[in-house]
Design a protein around this motif. Structure first.
Motif, PDB file in Angstrom:
ATOM      1  N   LEU A 244       6.283  12.852  -8.496  1.00  0.00           N
ATOM      2  CA  LEU A 244       5.956  14.244  -8.785  1.00  0.00           C
ATOM      3  C   LEU A 244       4.640  14.228  -9.529  1.00  0.00           C
ATOM      4  O   LEU A 244       4.509  13.534 -10.548  1.00  0.00           O
ATOM      5  N   GLU A 247       0.712  20.005  -9.917  1.00  0.00           N
ATOM      6  CA  GLU A 247       1.448  21.244 -10.143  1.00  0.00           C
ATOM      7  C   GLU A 247       2.965  21.052 -10.038  1.00  0.00           C
ATOM      8  O   GLU A 247       3.731  21.640 -10.812  1.00  0.00           O
ATOM      9  N   ALA A 248       3.379  20.205  -9.092  1.00  0.00           N
ATOM     10  CA  ALA A 248       4.823  19.970  -8.914  1.00  0.00           C
ATOM     11  C   ALA A 248       5.416  19.364 -10.183  1.00  0.00           C
ATOM     12  O   ALA A 248       6.529  19.723 -10.595  1.00  0.00           O
ATOM     13  N   LYS A 251       5.769  22.087 -12.829  1.00  0.00           N
ATOM     14  CA  LYS A 251       6.877  23.032 -12.576  1.00  0.00           C
ATOM     15  C   LYS A 251       8.242  22.359 -12.722  1.00  0.00           C
ATOM     16  O   LYS A 251       9.174  22.949 -13.246  1.00  0.00           O
ATOM     17  N   VAL A 252       8.388  21.122 -12.217  1.00  0.00           N
ATOM     18  CA  VAL A 252       9.711  20.482 -12.164  1.00  0.00           C
ATOM     19  C   VAL A 252      10.029  19.750 -13.470  1.00  0.00           C
ATOM     20  O   VAL A 252      11.087  19.942 -14.068  1.00  0.00           O
ATOM     21  N   ALA A 285      15.170  20.505  -8.995  1.00  0.00           N
ATOM     22  CA  ALA A 285      14.224  21.232  -8.143  1.00  0.00           C
ATOM     23  C   ALA A 285      14.935  21.703  -6.891  1.00  0.00           C
ATOM     24  O   ALA A 285      15.792  21.000  -6.358  1.00  0.00           O
ATOM     25  N   LEU A 305       9.976  20.410  -1.627  1.00  0.00           N
ATOM     26  CA  LEU A 305      10.305  21.220  -2.799  1.00  0.00           C
ATOM     27  C   LEU A 305       9.556  22.546  -2.795  1.00  0.00           C
ATOM     28  O   LEU A 305       8.391  22.611  -2.377  1.00  0.00           O
ATOM     29  N   ALA A 307       8.457  23.831  -5.346  1.00  0.00           N
ATOM     30  CA  ALA A 307       7.391  23.632  -6.335  1.00  0.00           C
ATOM     31  C   ALA A 307       6.207  22.851  -5.764  1.00  0.00           C
ATOM     32  O   ALA A 307       5.206  22.634  -6.450  1.00  0.00           O
ATOM     33  N   GLY A 308       6.328  22.399  -4.517  1.00  0.00           N
ATOM     34  CA  GLY A 308       5.291  21.558  -3.907  1.00  0.00           C
ATOM     35  C   GLY A 308       5.717  20.102  -3.996  1.00  0.00           C
ATOM     36  O   GLY A 308       6.483  19.723  -4.873  1.00  0.00           O
ATOM     37  N   GLY A 309       5.245  19.304  -3.080  1.00  0.00           N
ATOM     38  CA  GLY A 309       5.620  17.886  -3.068  1.00  0.00           C
ATOM     39  C   GLY A 309       6.931  17.670  -2.339  1.00  0.00           C
ATOM     40  O   GLY A 309       7.588  18.624  -1.889  1.00  0.00           O
TER      41      GLY A 309
END
Ligand code: ATP
Length: 349
Positions: A244, A247-248, A251-252, A285, A305, A307-309
């Motif tokens: 991760l 940004e991910a 967020k996570v 996530a 995800l 959240a990205g990634g």
């Protein structure tokens, strides 16, 4: 068990081949009696380091010490090490006893003693009674054991092994891994083992050095390297890359940086209740299952995800069938793991 003394010390070791910097400054200490692996992808410099320890390759700069003695400028035969290569290079016209005793003959050990030591070395590798055979009458695994016996008969302080199991099929390779480790314990010699196979390194070693582009990224026990990878490269090479970042991560994990989490630590939850919130003390996530890989005893879920990634979760197939796991493709799930399984690694280059 590894002892207190230092078997090998490398300091600022470098090697260039013309424009190619094969080894870019390696510092390393290997202890007496240790089973030490050098792990890394093809071209990362591990064989070149091994060859500099053996004396087959002069270093461009830096030093090699064996048992506290600087051997950097000494020839291979002046160093108390032996090497086992992947291509066993046995003499086809000689019996196994003669093959194993050959090195002793060169060193002018009396004949009776030569034979006794050759038989002892063959017994060490579980080839008692095979002494009169020729290499062509052996299986691949047995030939590899003769190559080992040929090195052990010299009773070196250090044995260097360059992908010695590389030519064997998977099953035999796994058997030999267990045998080789047992043998090393029995004879107590320091083993330095080169491999590009992470499972092999994790199974056999007391400690591992992970190589990347001529440098060591991390040195540690198998558990340290696997569970607490120091860099994104180590996280990806020793295991599945599950990172991760950017940004991910914000967020996570709720913090900046790059974090590694091992796939088997992640639980996959799909009840509507679980989708709504995470448990205390856990990182979690939500995402969509992009791919399901059925492995027989376990299943790998690859999840994109929100959240990205993307993360991979590995779940044991205790109750589920292959049809049931396949049905997860495209569904929404929550991934959840205990906070202690987040490991901060150096950011990817
Ligand atoms: P592999 O697992 O494929 O054996 P490795 O990690 O052991 O890889 P090395 O064999 O040490 O890697 O090679 C490191 C780098 O040095 C590579 O880029 C390789 O091409 C280069 N190299 C090695 N030996 C020589 C040589 N004799 N001449 C020129 N370049 C070389």
């Amino acid at each position: 068990m590894p002892g207190e003394g230092t078997a090998i010390r490398l300091q600022s070791l470098r090697k260039s081949f013309g424009q190619v910097e094969a080894v870019c400054g390696v510092d390393l200490e290997i202890r007496d009696g240790e089973f030490f692996s050098m792990l890394g992808p093809s071209g990362s410099g591990k064989t070149t380091v091994l060859r500099m320890i053996a004396g087959f390759e002069p270093s461009t700069s830096g030093t090699v010490e064996l048992a506290g003695r600087d051997v950097t400028r000494l020839a291979p035969f002046e160093r108390d090490v032996n090497t086992v290569f992947q291509d066993y290079a046995l003499f086809p016209h000689m019996t196994l006893e003669q093959n194993v005793a050959y090195g002793l003959k060169i060193r002018k050990v009396p004949k009776a003693q030569r034979l006794e030591r050759a038989r002892e070395a063959l017994a060490n590798v579980r080839l008692e009674g095979f002494g009169k055979r020729r290499p062509s009458q052996l299986s691949g695994g047995q030939r590899q054991r003769v190559a080992l016996a040929r090195a052990l008969v010299n009773r070196p302080k250090v044995l260097l092994l360059d992908e010695p199991l590389g030519a064997l099929d998977l099953k035999l390779r796994e058997e030999m891994q267990v045998e080789l480790k047992a043998l090393q314990r029995e004879v107590g010699i320091t083993f330095v083992f080169v491999t590009h196979d992470q499972d092999e390194a994790l199974t056999m070693s007391d400690r591992i050095a992970v190589f990347n582009q001529g440098r060591i990224e991390q040195v540690g026990t198998p558990a340290e390297v696997y569970e607490r990878p120091a860099t994104a490269f180590v996280a990806g090479f020793v295991g599945t890359s599950n990172l991760l970042t950017g940004e991910a991560a914000q967020k996570v994990v709720g913090a900046a940086g790059t974090y590694s989490v091992r796939p088997e630590k992640i639980h996959l939850l799909d009840s509507p209740d679980a989708l709504g919130k995470a448990e205390d003390g856990h990182t979690s996530a939500v995402g969509r299952v992009a791919e399901v890989v059925y492995l027989g005893d376990a299943t790998r879920f690859i999840v994109d995800l929100d959240a990205g990634g993307r993360l991979t979760a590995l779940q044991q197939n205790k109750e589920t069938s292959s049809d049931e796991v396949a049905a997860y493709r495209g569904t929404r799930v929550r991934l959840q793991w205990h906070e202690r399984h987040n490991f901060r690694v150096a950011d990817p280059q």
